[in-house]
Design a protein around this motif. Structure first.
Motif, PDB file in Angstrom:
ATOM      1  N   MET A  49     -23.804 -34.349  -4.556  1.00  0.00           N
ATOM      2  CA  MET A  49     -22.725 -33.357  -4.840  1.00  0.00           C
ATOM      3  C   MET A  49     -21.589 -33.814  -5.972  1.00  0.00           C
ATOM      4  O   MET A  49     -21.464 -32.998  -6.320  1.00  0.00           O
ATOM      5  CB  MET A  49     -22.314 -32.783  -3.307  1.00  0.00           C
ATOM      6  CG  MET A  49     -23.096 -31.801  -2.621  1.00  0.00           C
ATOM      7  SD  MET A  49     -22.800 -31.651  -1.185  1.00  0.00           S
ATOM      8  CE  MET A  49     -22.012 -30.154  -1.504  1.00  0.00           C
ATOM      9  N   ALA A  50     -21.248 -34.986  -5.633  1.00  0.00           N
ATOM     10  CA  ALA A  50     -20.093 -35.940  -7.015  1.00  0.00           C
ATOM     11  C   ALA A  50     -20.674 -35.659  -7.960  1.00  0.00           C
ATOM     12  O   ALA A  50     -19.948 -35.002  -8.524  1.00  0.00           O
ATOM     13  CB  ALA A  50     -19.811 -36.947  -5.758  1.00  0.00           C
ATOM     14  N   MET A  54     -19.482 -25.093  -4.080  1.00  0.00           N
ATOM     15  CA  MET A  54     -18.989 -26.657  -3.554  1.00  0.00           C
ATOM     16  C   MET A  54     -18.158 -26.614  -2.623  1.00  0.00           C
ATOM     17  O   MET A  54     -18.348 -27.352  -1.882  1.00  0.00           O
ATOM     18  CB  MET A  54     -19.198 -27.219  -4.693  1.00  0.00           C
ATOM     19  CG  MET A  54     -18.918 -28.550  -4.982  1.00  0.00           C
ATOM     20  SD  MET A  54     -20.404 -29.343  -4.360  1.00  0.00           S
ATOM     21  CE  MET A  54     -21.197 -29.244  -5.935  1.00  0.00           C
ATOM     22  N   THR A  55     -17.379 -26.096  -2.482  1.00  0.00           N
ATOM     23  CA  THR A  55     -15.601 -26.612  -2.048  1.00  0.00           C
ATOM     24  C   THR A  55     -16.371 -26.022  -0.516  1.00  0.00           C
ATOM     25  O   THR A  55     -16.224 -27.288   0.836  1.00  0.00           O
ATOM     26  CB  THR A  55     -14.371 -25.557  -2.428  1.00  0.00           C
ATOM     27  OG1 THR A  55     -14.526 -26.094  -3.730  1.00  0.00           O
ATOM     28  CG2 THR A  55     -13.249 -25.996  -1.230  1.00  0.00           C
ATOM     29  N   CYS A  78     -20.056 -32.440  -9.238  1.00  0.00           N
ATOM     30  CA  CYS A  78     -18.962 -31.602  -9.131  1.00  0.00           C
ATOM     31  C   CYS A  78     -18.026 -32.294 -10.554  1.00  0.00           C
ATOM     32  O   CYS A  78     -16.964 -31.647 -10.842  1.00  0.00           O
ATOM     33  CB  CYS A  78     -18.116 -32.596  -7.911  1.00  0.00           C
ATOM     34  SG  CYS A  78     -17.509 -31.333  -6.628  1.00  0.00           S
ATOM     35  N   CYS A  81     -13.202 -31.941  -4.313  1.00  0.00           N
ATOM     36  CA  CYS A  81     -14.136 -32.212  -4.179  1.00  0.00           C
ATOM     37  C   CYS A  81     -15.426 -33.813  -4.568  1.00  0.00           C
ATOM     38  O   CYS A  81     -15.828 -33.763  -3.715  1.00  0.00           O
ATOM     39  CB  CYS A  81     -15.172 -30.469  -4.202  1.00  0.00           C
ATOM     40  SG  CYS A  81     -14.690 -30.051  -3.494  1.00  0.00           S
ATOM     41  N   THR A 109     -18.289 -28.399   1.172  1.00  0.00           N
ATOM     42  CA  THR A 109     -17.635 -30.117   1.437  1.00  0.00           C
ATOM     43  C   THR A 109     -16.810 -29.964   2.773  1.00  0.00           C
ATOM     44  O   THR A 109     -17.330 -30.566   3.661  1.00  0.00           O
ATOM     45  CB  THR A 109     -16.887 -30.064   0.380  1.00  0.00           C
ATOM     46  OG1 THR A 109     -17.497 -30.477  -0.906  1.00  0.00           O
ATOM     47  CG2 THR A 109     -16.133 -31.158   0.094  1.00  0.00           C
ATOM     48  N   TYR A 128     -13.081 -36.277  -2.181  1.00  0.00           N
ATOM     49  CA  TYR A 128     -13.428 -36.878  -1.227  1.00  0.00           C
ATOM     50  C   TYR A 128     -15.626 -37.210  -0.813  1.00  0.00           C
ATOM     51  O   TYR A 128     -15.594 -38.145  -0.210  1.00  0.00           O
ATOM     52  CB  TYR A 128     -13.602 -35.374  -0.119  1.00  0.00           C
ATOM     53  CG  TYR A 128     -13.750 -35.416   1.019  1.00  0.00           C
ATOM     54  CD1 TYR A 128     -13.363 -36.145   1.939  1.00  0.00           C
ATOM     55  CD2 TYR A 128     -15.517 -34.621   1.555  1.00  0.00           C
ATOM     56  CE1 TYR A 128     -13.548 -35.856   2.735  1.00  0.00           C
ATOM     57  CE2 TYR A 128     -15.779 -35.130   2.518  1.00  0.00           C
ATOM     58  CZ  TYR A 128     -14.538 -35.551   3.600  1.00  0.00           C
ATOM     59  OH  TYR A 128     -15.224 -35.252   5.043  1.00  0.00           O
ATOM     60  N   GLN A 129     -16.436 -36.355  -2.120  1.00  0.00           N
ATOM     61  CA  GLN A 129     -17.750 -36.498  -1.441  1.00  0.00           C
ATOM     62  C   GLN A 129     -17.632 -38.440  -2.388  1.00  0.00           C
ATOM     63  O   GLN A 129     -18.528 -39.138  -1.535  1.00  0.00           O
ATOM     64  CB  GLN A 129     -18.926 -36.284  -3.335  1.00  0.00           C
ATOM     65  CG  GLN A 129     -18.688 -33.989  -2.264  1.00  0.00           C
ATOM     66  CD  GLN A 129     -19.653 -34.071  -0.920  1.00  0.00           C
ATOM     67  OE1 GLN A 129     -19.717 -34.681  -0.724  1.00  0.00           O
ATOM     68  NE2 GLN A 129     -19.128 -32.993  -0.491  1.00  0.00           N
ATOM     69  N   ARG A 149     -24.023 -36.409  -0.783  1.00  0.00           N
ATOM     70  CA  ARG A 149     -22.693 -36.397  -1.153  1.00  0.00           C
ATOM     71  C   ARG A 149     -22.870 -37.634  -2.692  1.00  0.00           C
ATOM     72  O   ARG A 149     -21.993 -37.063  -3.632  1.00  0.00           O
ATOM     73  CB  ARG A 149     -22.111 -37.199  -0.375  1.00  0.00           C
ATOM     74  CG  ARG A 149     -22.117 -36.413   1.353  1.00  0.00           C
ATOM     75  CD  ARG A 149     -20.985 -37.804   1.228  1.00  0.00           C
ATOM     76  NE  ARG A 149     -20.803 -37.009   3.326  1.00  0.00           N
ATOM     77  CZ  ARG A 149     -20.222 -36.477   3.589  1.00  0.00           C
ATOM     78  NH1 ARG A 149     -19.195 -34.977   2.520  1.00  0.00           N
ATOM     79  NH2 ARG A 149     -19.586 -35.662   4.849  1.00  0.00           N
ATOM     80  N   TRP A 205     -25.930 -31.406   5.261  1.00  0.00           N
ATOM     81  CA  TRP A 205     -24.878 -31.332   3.973  1.00  0.00           C
ATOM     82  C   TRP A 205     -23.858 -33.032   3.836  1.00  0.00           C
ATOM     83  O   TRP A 205     -23.112 -32.765   2.717  1.00  0.00           O
ATOM     84  CB  TRP A 205     -23.866 -30.309   3.626  1.00  0.00           C
ATOM     85  CG  TRP A 205     -24.731 -28.690   3.742  1.00  0.00           C
ATOM     86  CD1 TRP A 205     -24.492 -28.165   4.840  1.00  0.00           C
ATOM     87  CD2 TRP A 205     -24.730 -28.442   2.638  1.00  0.00           C
ATOM     88  NE1 TRP A 205     -25.331 -27.097   3.366  1.00  0.00           N
ATOM     89  CE2 TRP A 205     -25.698 -27.525   2.639  1.00  0.00           C
ATOM     90  CE3 TRP A 205     -25.655 -29.318   1.078  1.00  0.00           C
ATOM     91  CZ2 TRP A 205     -26.091 -27.127   1.325  1.00  0.00           C
ATOM     92  CZ3 TRP A 205     -26.293 -28.431   0.808  1.00  0.00           C
ATOM     93  CH2 TRP A 205     -26.347 -27.673   0.455  1.00  0.00           C
TER      94      TRP A 205
END
Length: 369
Positions: free
Chosen positions: A41-42, A15-16, A45, A73, A19, A76-77, A38, A34
């Motif tokens: 992915m968030a 995942m990192t 996470c 991560c 990201t 950021y997402q 988001r 990618w």
């Protein structure tokens, strides 16, 4: 339990890396893709974090590092998608009460292989848009839309069998209308002025660039170049301007942000929600691909995502009020030297110039005093 912890560590590292990948300006599809998930992915996470806090010893250095990576991560997402939630300030004001000229636009990617026109026609008749933008239309879809000819006497038509056909139907008179093929010989865009009942006119640019994907474009070069070129044109317009279509890019991507900075256009979704339009059949895999951007001359009457009509996209419906004086204090995204350099790089890579885009101009509009 030990094996589960190792698996969780491996997933967090992956995942990192995913990201970090879009930090690159590399335009290959496997990098740019990618930008899209988001939200997903968030969410993942957050699930990772909750699981890590339950099963990992906080006294362990590796566990602490994994948790920190997960939090970073997720943060950021979330930073990218935050402007498209109600927790962020709105960019476009709601229209104040009063009589203003209005324009209602419906944008729908019909899916070429979808052979059920009835649900879409029912939506059109229910919502009565002034401008109807249909994407992925072939000759079959043009034939089905013939039932609307009496209500929509003005049109631009480009039926294609390659998933990039486009049709624009309008109740409003169209001036200086032109179909262009800016970055590819088989991918049209449409540009025109629409005349409102008040006699005021607005410019519309309708787009459907090719996405970066393993089955279509290896790189995002053409898509990005077309968006920047139209953005430059919109920034120079002397008429109120709207850009709409399936841009095959998410609202929060680096390229869409660059387009907004270059053009100075506003996004009515910011501060209101994502209004995810794709994929209609997979609730967890959805993101906003269908857009309506506009100049500060407009404020928002209404914005909604319409229901399922057989396509892999939901239609989006936006009604705007032409309020050039009231809207001037709306804030567009700020552009800096780095953005200008990146924009020029994208134009050069795609081999397109902003002067290639049809401006549909005639006379300068009055300026608010």
């Amino acid at each position: 339990m030990h094996a589960f912890r190792i698996t969780l560590c491996v997933l967090t590292v992956i995942m990192t890396l995913l990201t970090l990948l879009p930090f690159s300006r590399n335009q290959r599809w496997w990098v740019r893709v990618w930008d899209f998930p988001r939200l997903q992915m968030a969410t993942l996470c957050l699930l990772f974090l909750l699981t890590e806090l339950m099963i990992m010893p906080l006294s362990d250095g590796i566990s602490t590092t994994i948790i920190i990576l997960t939090v970073a991560c997720m943060a950021y997402q979330s930073w990218w998608i935050l402007p498209y939630t109600p927790f962020y300030r709105v960019q476009v004001k709601k229209t104040a009460s009063g009589s203003h000229s209005r324009i209602k636009i419906m944008n729908s990617n019909v899916l070429t292989t979808n052979r059920k026109a009835g649900p879409l026609i029912a939506q059109i008749r229910e919502h009565q848009p002034d401008i109807l933008v249909l994407l992925e239309t072939d000759q079959w879809w043009e034939d089905q839309m013939a039932v609307l000819d009496a209500d929509y006497p003005h049109s631009l038509r480009c039926p294609l069998d390659n998933l990039y056909g486009m049709h624009v139907y309008s109740r409003l008179p169209m001036h200086s209308a032109k179909i262009q093929f800016l970055v590819a010989d088989d991918i049209p865009s449409m540009h025109f002025r629409a005349e409102l009942p008040s006699g005021e006119q607005v410019i519309l640019h309708c787009l459907h660039p090719m996405p970066p994907s393993p089955t279509e474009a290896d790189e995002s070069t053409d898509r990005d170049g077309e968006l920047v070129a139209v953005g430059h044109t919109a920034a120079k317009a002397t008429y109120p301007t709207i850009v709409t279509g399936d841009l095959n890019d998410v609202a929060w991507s680096r390229t869409t942000r660059l387009f907004m900075k270059v053009s100075g256009l506003l996004d009515p979704r910011r501060g209101r929600g994502m209004f995810n339009t794709f994929h209609a059949s997979y609730p967890f895999l959805r993101w906003p691909l269908d857009h309506v951007f506009h100049s500060k001359d407009f404020t928002l009457v209404s914005l909604q995502r319409l229901g399922f009509m057989g396509s892999d996209h939901f239609p989006i419906l936006v009604e705007l009020a032409l309020t050039p004086c009231e809207g001037q204090d709306q804030e567009s995204l700020e552009i800096d030297e780095e953005d200008l350099e990146e924009a020029e790089e994208k134009l050069a890579s795609a081999g397109v110039k902003s002067t290639d885009v049809h401006r549909a101009e005639k006379l300068n509009m009055p300026v608010c005093g």
